[in-house]
Each structure stands twice: as structure tokens, then as C-alpha cells.
Design a protein around this motif. Sequence first.
Motif, PDB file in Angstrom:
ATOM      1  N   ARG A  21     -67.876 -14.019  -5.464  1.00  0.00           N
ATOM      2  CA  ARG A  21     -66.968 -14.173  -4.319  1.00  0.00           C
ATOM      3  C   ARG A  21     -65.520 -13.913  -4.727  1.00  0.00           C
ATOM      4  O   ARG A  21     -64.764 -13.282  -3.979  1.00  0.00           O
ATOM      5  N   TRP A  22     -65.133 -14.406  -5.900  1.00  0.00           N
ATOM      6  CA  TRP A  22     -63.775 -14.150  -6.366  1.00  0.00           C
ATOM      7  C   TRP A  22     -63.530 -12.661  -6.551  1.00  0.00           C
ATOM      8  O   TRP A  22     -62.461 -12.157  -6.226  1.00  0.00           O
ATOM      9  N   GLU A  23     -64.509 -11.947  -7.086  1.00  0.00           N
ATOM     10  CA  GLU A  23     -64.362 -10.499  -7.261  1.00  0.00           C
ATOM     11  C   GLU A  23     -64.167  -9.814  -5.911  1.00  0.00           C
ATOM     12  O   GLU A  23     -63.383  -8.872  -5.803  1.00  0.00           O
ATOM     13  N   ASN A  24     -64.891 -10.277  -4.908  1.00  0.00           N
ATOM     14  CA  ASN A  24     -64.778  -9.690  -3.574  1.00  0.00           C
ATOM     15  C   ASN A  24     -63.437 -10.014  -2.913  1.00  0.00           C
ATOM     16  O   ASN A  24     -63.003  -9.293  -2.020  1.00  0.00           O
ATOM     17  N   GLN A  25     -62.792 -11.093  -3.347  1.00  0.00           N
ATOM     18  CA  GLN A  25     -61.526 -11.514  -2.758  1.00  0.00           C
ATOM     19  C   GLN A  25     -60.308 -10.927  -3.464  1.00  0.00           C
ATOM     20  O   GLN A  25     -59.203 -10.990  -2.922  1.00  0.00           O
ATOM     21  N   SER A  26     -60.486 -10.414  -4.682  1.00  0.00           N
ATOM     22  CA  SER A  26     -59.330  -9.959  -5.459  1.00  0.00           C
ATOM     23  C   SER A  26     -59.654  -8.692  -6.237  1.00  0.00           C
ATOM     24  O   SER A  26     -60.631  -8.658  -6.986  1.00  0.00           O
ATOM     25  N   LYS A  27     -58.822  -7.684  -6.086  1.00  0.00           N
ATOM     26  CA  LYS A  27     -59.006  -6.444  -6.840  1.00  0.00           C
ATOM     27  C   LYS A  27     -58.625  -6.608  -8.313  1.00  0.00           C
ATOM     28  O   LYS A  27     -58.889  -5.721  -9.125  1.00  0.00           O
ATOM     29  N   ASP A  28     -58.020  -7.738  -8.668  1.00  0.00           N
ATOM     30  CA  ASP A  28     -57.619  -7.990 -10.053  1.00  0.00           C
ATOM     31  C   ASP A  28     -58.738  -8.587 -10.896  1.00  0.00           C
ATOM     32  O   ASP A  28     -58.536  -8.823 -12.085  1.00  0.00           O
ATOM     33  N   ILE A  29     -59.890  -8.874 -10.304  1.00  0.00           N
ATOM     34  CA  ILE A  29     -60.990  -9.510 -11.033  1.00  0.00           C
ATOM     35  C   ILE A  29     -62.131  -8.508 -11.190  1.00  0.00           C
ATOM     36  O   ILE A  29     -62.628  -7.955 -10.215  1.00  0.00           O
ATOM     37  N   THR A  30     -62.533  -8.291 -12.438  1.00  0.00           N
ATOM     38  CA  THR A  30     -63.579  -7.332 -12.771  1.00  0.00           C
ATOM     39  C   THR A  30     -64.664  -8.029 -13.588  1.00  0.00           C
ATOM     40  O   THR A  30     -64.356  -8.815 -14.481  1.00  0.00           O
ATOM     41  N   ARG A  31     -65.907  -7.706 -13.310  1.00  0.00           N
ATOM     42  CA  ARG A  31     -67.026  -8.260 -14.062  1.00  0.00           C
ATOM     43  C   ARG A  31     -67.312  -7.407 -15.287  1.00  0.00           C
ATOM     44  O   ARG A  31     -67.332  -6.185 -15.207  1.00  0.00           O
ATOM     45  N   ILE A  32     -67.554  -8.056 -16.415  1.00  0.00           N
ATOM     46  CA  ILE A  32     -68.041  -7.347 -17.592  1.00  0.00           C
ATOM     47  C   ILE A  32     -69.565  -7.296 -17.457  1.00  0.00           C
ATOM     48  O   ILE A  32     -70.232  -8.332 -17.436  1.00  0.00           O
ATOM     49  N   ILE A  33     -70.085  -6.084 -17.346  1.00  0.00           N
ATOM     50  CA  ILE A  33     -71.509  -5.873 -17.112  1.00  0.00           C
ATOM     51  C   ILE A  33     -72.242  -5.824 -18.449  1.00  0.00           C
ATOM     52  O   ILE A  33     -71.914  -5.008 -19.320  1.00  0.00           O
ATOM     53  N   GLN A  34     -73.233  -6.678 -18.596  1.00  0.00           N
ATOM     54  CA  GLN A  34     -74.075  -6.694 -19.788  1.00  0.00           C
ATOM     55  C   GLN A  34     -75.333  -5.862 -19.537  1.00  0.00           C
ATOM     56  O   GLN A  34     -75.768  -5.720 -18.394  1.00  0.00           O
ATOM     57  N   ASP A  35     -75.944  -5.362 -20.595  1.00  0.00           N
ATOM     58  CA  ASP A  35     -77.130  -4.525 -20.420  1.00  0.00           C
ATOM     59  C   ASP A  35     -78.405  -5.331 -20.198  1.00  0.00           C
ATOM     60  O   ASP A  35     -79.401  -4.781 -19.731  1.00  0.00           O
ATOM     61  N   ASN A  36     -78.388  -6.616 -20.530  1.00  0.00           N
ATOM     62  CA  ASN A  36     -79.590  -7.430 -20.318  1.00  0.00           C
ATOM     63  C   ASN A  36     -79.177  -8.840 -19.919  1.00  0.00           C
ATOM     64  O   ASN A  36     -78.815  -9.655 -20.767  1.00  0.00           O
ATOM     65  N   TRP A  37     -79.254  -9.115 -18.617  1.00  0.00           N
ATOM     66  CA  TRP A  37     -78.883 -10.428 -18.094  1.00  0.00           C
ATOM     67  C   TRP A  37     -80.019 -11.430 -18.257  1.00  0.00           C
ATOM     68  O   TRP A  37     -79.797 -12.631 -18.186  1.00  0.00           O
ATOM     69  N   GLU A  38     -81.240 -10.961 -18.454  1.00  0.00           N
ATOM     70  CA  GLU A  38     -82.414 -11.846 -18.518  1.00  0.00           C
ATOM     71  C   GLU A  38     -82.657 -12.404 -19.924  1.00  0.00           C
ATOM     72  O   GLU A  38     -83.262 -13.463 -20.066  1.00  0.00           O
ATOM     73  N   GLN A  39     -82.223 -11.678 -20.943  1.00  0.00           N
ATOM     74  CA  GLN A  39     -82.398 -12.101 -22.331  1.00  0.00           C
ATOM     75  C   GLN A  39     -81.092 -11.871 -23.090  1.00  0.00           C
ATOM     76  O   GLN A  39     -80.986 -10.935 -23.886  1.00  0.00           O
ATOM     77  N   PRO A  40     -80.112 -12.737 -22.844  1.00  0.00           N
ATOM     78  CA  PRO A  40     -78.807 -12.543 -23.493  1.00  0.00           C
ATOM     79  C   PRO A  40     -78.911 -12.539 -25.018  1.00  0.00           C
ATOM     80  O   PRO A  40     -79.557 -13.405 -25.616  1.00  0.00           O
ATOM     81  N   ASP A  41     -78.272 -11.553 -25.616  1.00  0.00           N
ATOM     82  CA  ASP A  41     -78.201 -11.435 -27.068  1.00  0.00           C
ATOM     83  C   ASP A  41     -76.721 -11.464 -27.446  1.00  0.00           C
ATOM     84  O   ASP A  41     -75.942 -10.610 -26.990  1.00  0.00           O
ATOM     85  N   CYS A  42     -76.349 -12.414 -28.258  1.00  0.00           N
ATOM     86  CA  CYS A  42     -74.937 -12.633 -28.559  1.00  0.00           C
ATOM     87  C   CYS A  42     -74.249 -11.388 -29.096  1.00  0.00           C
ATOM     88  O   CYS A  42     -73.182 -11.015 -28.608  1.00  0.00           O
ATOM     89  N   GLN A  43     -74.815 -10.747 -30.098  1.00  0.00           N
ATOM     90  CA  GLN A  43     -74.134  -9.598 -30.701  1.00  0.00           C
ATOM     91  C   GLN A  43     -73.911  -8.491 -29.682  1.00  0.00           C
ATOM     92  O   GLN A  43     -72.837  -7.894 -29.631  1.00  0.00           O
ATOM     93  N   ARG A  44     -74.886  -8.241 -28.853  1.00  0.00           N
ATOM     94  CA  ARG A  44     -74.732  -7.191 -27.839  1.00  0.00           C
ATOM     95  C   ARG A  44     -73.698  -7.594 -26.794  1.00  0.00           C
ATOM     96  O   ARG A  44     -72.899  -6.770 -26.352  1.00  0.00           O
TER      97      ARG A  44
END
Length: 175
Positions: A21-44
Motif C-alpha cells: 500500500r505504501w508503494e502504491n501511495q508514494s513514487k519514492d518507495i520501491t520494492r527490492i525484488i528477490q528471486d525466491n520469496w518462498e525459500q529465502p536464502d540469505c546470501q542471495r
Amino acid sequence: MIKIYNIPGLKNAGPSHWQSRWENQSKDITRIIQDNWEQPDCQRWITRIDQVLGSENLNDVVLVAHSVGCAAVLNWFNNFRKPVKGALLVAPSDVDRPDYPPYITGFAPMPLIKLPFKSIVVASTNDHVVSPERARLFAERWGSQFIQLHNAGHIEDQAGFGDWPEGMDLLNQLR
């Protein structure tokens, strides 16, 4: 101009989550997209954070992390030692818990280092991924301001945190 980067946790942040919701409300907020949201790997995850932030003036960057995203921020800083302007760390996962999901890898042990930038930790008295005591310890060790919410669950949309204007007020303190 201050740039804000969202770092969601496990399974990303759905459309009704406050980060989305914050991203939708402000052009100054960007999400860092990860390649695997289901199995987070710290180094990646931390490598991706560093890639995204690589071209930024970090003095103008504020990070907004949720859950295991908080552990990613701490591990990113611990590995790369690049200070930012500030960080809002919401509902940090306790990656050191013996019952922590085994498919979330490499985030333990949680770095307990003093951050050289302003940070705010927001935690709940009844979060299923971190006890109030551990959240307070994290805040103390990181040198963060600590905000404890009463019975706020995991501070997500399922717990009633949609737009979360109080969180936006905290973010504005870090800008």
C-alpha cells in the motif's frame, strides 16, 4: 531526494500488506525484488540488496524491512558495511529460534551489531516469529529506537495493518 526501499519477508508482501500500500501511495518507495520469496536464502537476498543499492547515494536511502527482511538488512550491513540514512525494521524474525523454518536459510545467527545509522524496531507483544524480549534485545544491540505494539500479531494485513499510517509516521522520522 530520499529514496525508500521496501524489503518484504517470506512470500513477499501481498497487495493488502502495508508495504504494498505504501508503494502504491508514494513514487519514492520501491520494492527490492528477490528471486525466491518462498525459500529465502540469505546470501542471495543480501547480494540482491547490494546490487539494487549499488548505484544509490546511500546517505539518501531509507530501508523498510518486514520479518525475515529485517534479518536480510542486518546481514547485508554486516557483510557489506555500507551505512544508509535509516531503517524501519518491523516484526523482525528471530532467525535463531530452534523451530525456525528450515527452508529459510543462512540468516542465522542474527547479527547483533550496533548500526551506525538511525533505526526503529517495531514489534508486537504477540508476534509468532519473535518474542517481545528478543525484539527488545535486537533493538538494544542494534542501537534502534524500540516501539512495542500491544497484541498486533505479525504487524501485517491479517492483523489489521492495511495502510498503517502510524508506521508511515515512523518512516517519516527517518527521512
